[in-house]
Design a protein around this motif. Structure first.
Motif, short mmCIF file in Angstrom:
data_model
loop_
_atom_site.label_atom_id
_atom_site.label_comp_id
_atom_site.label_asym_id
_atom_site.label_seq_id
_atom_site.Cartn_x
_atom_site.Cartn_y
_atom_site.Cartn_z
N ILE A 71 0.84 -1.18 0.00
CA ILE A 71 0.00 0.00 0.00
C ILE A 71 0.88 1.24 0.00
O ILE A 71 1.86 1.32 0.74
CB ILE A 71 -0.97 -0.01 1.20
N GLY B 194 -2.68 5.34 -0.34
CA GLY B 194 -3.73 4.34 -0.20
C GLY B 194 -3.93 3.42 -1.40
O GLY B 194 -4.88 2.62 -1.41
N THR C 191 -3.41 0.18 -3.40
CA THR C 191 -3.05 -1.17 -2.95
C THR C 191 -2.75 -2.11 -4.10
O THR C 191 -3.18 -1.90 -5.23
CB THR C 191 -4.18 -1.77 -2.10
N THR D 114 -6.89 -7.95 3.19
CA THR D 114 -7.02 -6.51 2.99
C THR D 114 -5.89 -5.80 3.71
O THR D 114 -5.71 -5.99 4.92
CB THR D 114 -8.36 -5.99 3.50
N SER E 277 -4.20 -2.18 4.91
CA SER E 277 -4.56 -0.80 5.20
C SER E 277 -3.43 -0.18 6.03
O SER E 277 -2.55 -0.91 6.51
CB SER E 277 -5.89 -0.73 5.95
N ARG E 278 -3.48 1.13 6.17
CA ARG E 278 -2.44 1.77 6.97
C ARG E 278 -2.98 3.02 7.64
O ARG E 278 -3.94 3.64 7.17
CB ARG E 278 -1.21 2.09 6.12
N ASP E 279 -2.33 3.35 8.75
CA ASP E 279 -2.62 4.58 9.48
C ASP E 279 -1.35 5.42 9.42
O ASP E 279 -0.38 5.13 10.14
CB ASP E 279 -3.01 4.26 10.92
N TYR F 216 -1.55 -2.60 8.45
CA TYR F 216 -2.32 -3.75 8.91
C TYR F 216 -2.54 -4.73 7.75
O TYR F 216 -2.57 -4.33 6.59
CB TYR F 216 -3.69 -3.31 9.44
#
Length: 121
Positions: A51, A55, A57, A68, A70-72, A79
């Motif tokens: 990712i 955002g 992917t 899936t 995702s990231r913060d 994640y």
């Protein structure tokens, strides 16, 4: 010093779910791509999912539709939500980040220590 620390691996039955987390810490200026790789004994490390900071992917064909990523960005954390797990998903998973350290001009690649995922049939 930059560290990538993973968590969330473990044992799960086939069809179950796990969520992996990886947090980058240290003197970090920015993080470009964050990714998850996996490696089975005697085999090459392979990309599972990646990712970008924006955002976008990308997934390996073998996990598309089941995993899936995702990231913060505020937490420098990526994640990997893994659903419908199969016994063949049993391997060590590694976090990867392409990041620029404070006062550095270049992006370098960093790896986590790996976390074992075991899926029982």
């Amino acid at each position: 010093q930059v560290q990538l620390v993973e968590s969330g691996g473990g044992l799960v039955q086939a069809g179950g779910s796990l969520r992996l987390s990886c947090t980058a810490s240290g003197s970090i200026s920015s993080i470009d791509i964050m990714a998850w790789y996996r490696q089975a004994p005697g085999k090459q490390r392979e990309l599972v999912a990646a990712i970008t900071s924006g955002g976008i992917t990308n997934y390996a064909a073998s996990v598309k539709g089941r995993f899936t990523i995702s990231r913060d960005n505020a937490k420098n954390t990526v994640y990997l939500q893994m659903n419908s797990l199969k016994p063949e998903d049993t391997v060590v998973y590694y976090c990867n980040a392409q990041l620029r350290r404070a006062y550095s001009r270049s992006y370098d690649m960093y790896w986590g220590q790996g976390t074992q995922v075991t899926v029982s049939s």
